[in-house]
Design a protein around this motif. Sequence first.
Motif, PDB file in Angstrom:
ATOM      1  N   ALA A   1       0.888  -1.161   0.000  1.00 23.66           N
ATOM      2  CA  ALA A   1       0.000   0.000   0.000  1.00 23.66           C
ATOM      3  C   ALA A   1       0.924   1.209   0.000  1.00 23.66           C
ATOM      4  N   ILE A   2       1.013   1.909  -1.124  1.00 19.13           N
ATOM      5  CA  ILE A   2       2.093   2.863  -1.341  1.00 19.13           C
ATOM      6  C   ILE A   2       2.143   3.964  -0.285  1.00 19.13           C
ATOM      7  N   ALA A   3       0.993   4.601  -0.016  1.00 19.73           N
ATOM      8  CA  ALA A   3       0.997   5.736   0.911  1.00 19.73           C
ATOM      9  C   ALA A   3       1.512   5.334   2.282  1.00 19.73           C
ATOM     10  N   ARG A   4       1.025   4.208   2.807  1.00 16.38           N
ATOM     11  CA  ARG A   4       1.461   3.787   4.140  1.00 16.38           C
ATOM     12  C   ARG A   4       2.917   3.328   4.141  1.00 16.38           C
ATOM     13  N   SER A   5       3.375   2.777   3.034  1.00 12.86           N
ATOM     14  CA  SER A   5       4.788   2.406   2.942  1.00 12.86           C
ATOM     15  C   SER A   5       5.659   3.653   2.973  1.00 12.86           C
ATOM     16  N   ILE A   6       5.214   4.711   2.301  1.00 13.25           N
ATOM     17  CA  ILE A   6       5.952   5.978   2.330  1.00 13.25           C
ATOM     18  C   ILE A   6       5.997   6.531   3.743  1.00 13.25           C
ATOM     19  N   VAL A   7       4.858   6.479   4.449  1.00  5.90           N
ATOM     20  CA  VAL A   7       4.800   6.933   5.840  1.00  5.90           C
ATOM     21  C   VAL A   7       5.852   6.201   6.667  1.00  5.90           C
ATOM     22  N   MET A   8       5.895   4.881   6.528  1.00  5.73           N
ATOM     23  CA  MET A   8       6.810   4.064   7.323  1.00  5.73           C
ATOM     24  C   MET A   8       8.268   4.347   6.980  1.00  5.73           C
ATOM     25  N   ILE A   9       8.576   4.526   5.697  1.00  2.00           N
ATOM     26  CA  ILE A   9       9.957   4.808   5.283  1.00  2.00           C
ATOM     27  C   ILE A   9      10.405   6.160   5.817  1.00  2.00           C
ATOM     28  N   LEU A  10       9.560   7.176   5.651  1.00  2.00           N
ATOM     29  CA  LEU A  10       9.951   8.512   6.109  1.00  2.00           C
ATOM     30  C   LEU A  10      10.198   8.540   7.611  1.00  2.00           C
ATOM     31  N   GLU A  11       9.323   7.920   8.380  1.00  4.17           N
ATOM     32  CA  GLU A  11       9.465   8.006   9.836  1.00  4.17           C
ATOM     33  C   GLU A  11      10.572   7.100  10.371  1.00  4.17           C
ATOM     34  N   ASN A  12      10.697   5.898   9.834  1.00  4.42           N
ATOM     35  CA  ASN A  12      11.686   4.959  10.374  1.00  4.42           C
ATOM     36  C   ASN A  12      13.109   5.249   9.911  1.00  4.42           C
ATOM     37  N   HIS A  13      13.258   5.909   8.768  1.00  2.00           N
ATOM     38  CA  HIS A  13      14.595   6.127   8.210  1.00  2.00           C
ATOM     39  C   HIS A  13      14.995   7.598   8.190  1.00  2.00           C
ATOM     40  N   GLN A  14      14.294   8.422   8.936  1.00  2.00           N
ATOM     41  CA  GLN A  14      14.633   9.845   8.997  1.00  2.00           C
ATOM     42  C   GLN A  14      15.960  10.053   9.712  1.00  2.00           C
ATOM     43  N   GLN A  15      16.617  11.152   9.335  1.00  4.16           N
ATOM     44  CA  GLN A  15      17.884  11.530   9.950  1.00  4.16           C
ATOM     45  C   GLN A  15      17.730  12.880  10.653  1.00  4.16           C
ATOM     46  N   ALA A  16      18.656  13.193  11.520  1.00  5.49           N
ATOM     47  CA  ALA A  16      18.569  14.424  12.305  1.00  5.49           C
ATOM     48  C   ALA A  16      18.578  15.672  11.426  1.00  5.49           C
ATOM     49  N   ASP A  17      19.216  15.611  10.260  1.00  7.65           N
ATOM     50  CA  ASP A  17      19.309  16.786   9.385  1.00  7.65           C
ATOM     51  C   ASP A  17      18.106  16.939   8.452  1.00  7.65           C
ATOM     52  N   GLY A  18      17.066  16.085   8.631  1.00 10.24           N
ATOM     53  CA  GLY A  18      15.868  16.185   7.800  1.00 10.24           C
ATOM     54  C   GLY A  18      15.897  15.308   6.565  1.00 10.24           C
ATOM     55  N   SER A  19      17.019  14.655   6.315  1.00 10.72           N
ATOM     56  CA  SER A  19      17.098  13.727   5.187  1.00 10.72           C
ATOM     57  C   SER A  19      16.501  12.379   5.595  1.00 10.72           C
ATOM     58  N   VAL A  20      16.322  11.509   4.627  1.00  7.49           N
ATOM     59  CA  VAL A  20      15.763  10.181   4.870  1.00  7.49           C
ATOM     60  C   VAL A  20      16.629   9.145   4.147  1.00  7.49           C
TER      61      VAL A  20
END
Length: 424
Positions: A385-404
Amino acid sequence: MIDAKLLRQDPDRIRASQRARGESESLVDEAVVADETRRTAIADYERLRAEQKELGKLVSRAQGEEKAELLAQTRDLAAAVKAAEAAQTEASAAFDGLVAQIANLVDPAAPIGGEDDFTVLETHGEPRDFAAEGFEPRDHLEIGRGLGAIDMERGAKVSGSRFYYLTGQGAELELALINFAMAQAIGNGFRPMIPPALVKARAMEGTGFLGQAAQDVYYLPNDDMYLVGTAEVPLAAYHSDEILDVTTLPLRYAGYSPSYRREAGSHGKDTKGIFRVHWFDKVEMFVFCDPAEADAEHQRLLQWEKEFISALDIPFQVLDVASADLGLSAARKFDCYGWLPTQGRYREITSTSNCTEFQARRLNIRGRFAGGTAPVATLNGTLCAIARSIVMILENHQQADGSVRIPEVLRPYLGGRKFLTPDA
């Protein structure tokens, strides 16, 4: 649709299933009576038709007054046949209407209970300790805005609440997920499909989406068509009214399509961001198989979902869904819930259901087995499910500088990049 023979022979089993689902048991009683009425009406009609045929033979041999008398009887009998045919049609429609409301039989292995009575079967991966890394995790919407990847404001302006634009790196990320999901599905023996997102009522009814889920379905009354909430619907209906060659089973299809859901019962839930929206894209697995192989096929679908989520480096759990939360068509369902750091809990991202022969009966999809022609089994599973996969990637792989950080498996589809970076 449940088996009419089972309704006659073991209605208690169906009552027990309805009870486990929290659904009406009296519906089973009504269906049993309706079945008796229908069978009586069919027998009456067939008896009168047989009499009509015999009388027709006598008329053809008779002469004079005898023929005139027989012709008078023929007219009377024709009226009786017509009335019996109408009674049969009415009784059959009443029976079909009742049976269509009875849900699939719950698998005895499924947990009994409501939405919160699931069983956690497995836990994979460890949630990140953001505190140890020295920063507070941001939610996917804040991250997405910083990346120039998600635009909710213009989505609302153009289409209303719970709509959005994926822009720039967000659009690229969706395309990467689609390509990776399809590549995995093809590698696992699925035939790729791009099905229609508009279907007739037969497809929606056949898959069970005009029952309990009807409130979430978008309907176009001028065209008498429905927008699908999942590619499961057109993929299931693909072989409707067909007899399949059982030597070709299982038939495995992977469909990419938009999915439309009114989310009528979710007011106030997940209103921020793209976790719960009215439209999203999805890659769905769908299988037609021998009913004897359905349980094993269900485990395969779950395994492919687990492999996909693991490849994205998202911590997740596998849930055995409880009986009252299965939906109309599923006999058993496994959900995968991914870890959402800003909520501190696991949330649903994929699901796989074993619908046994329930949908195939409704859609008249059969196979020619050794014992004769019989319904096949159908199963479905969300690969991505693309939208929820994007949600999970952005939140779980975020970095302190705002990158992912981009999961390694997606990098070939994103030009080899390792990170999504904030807009300058």
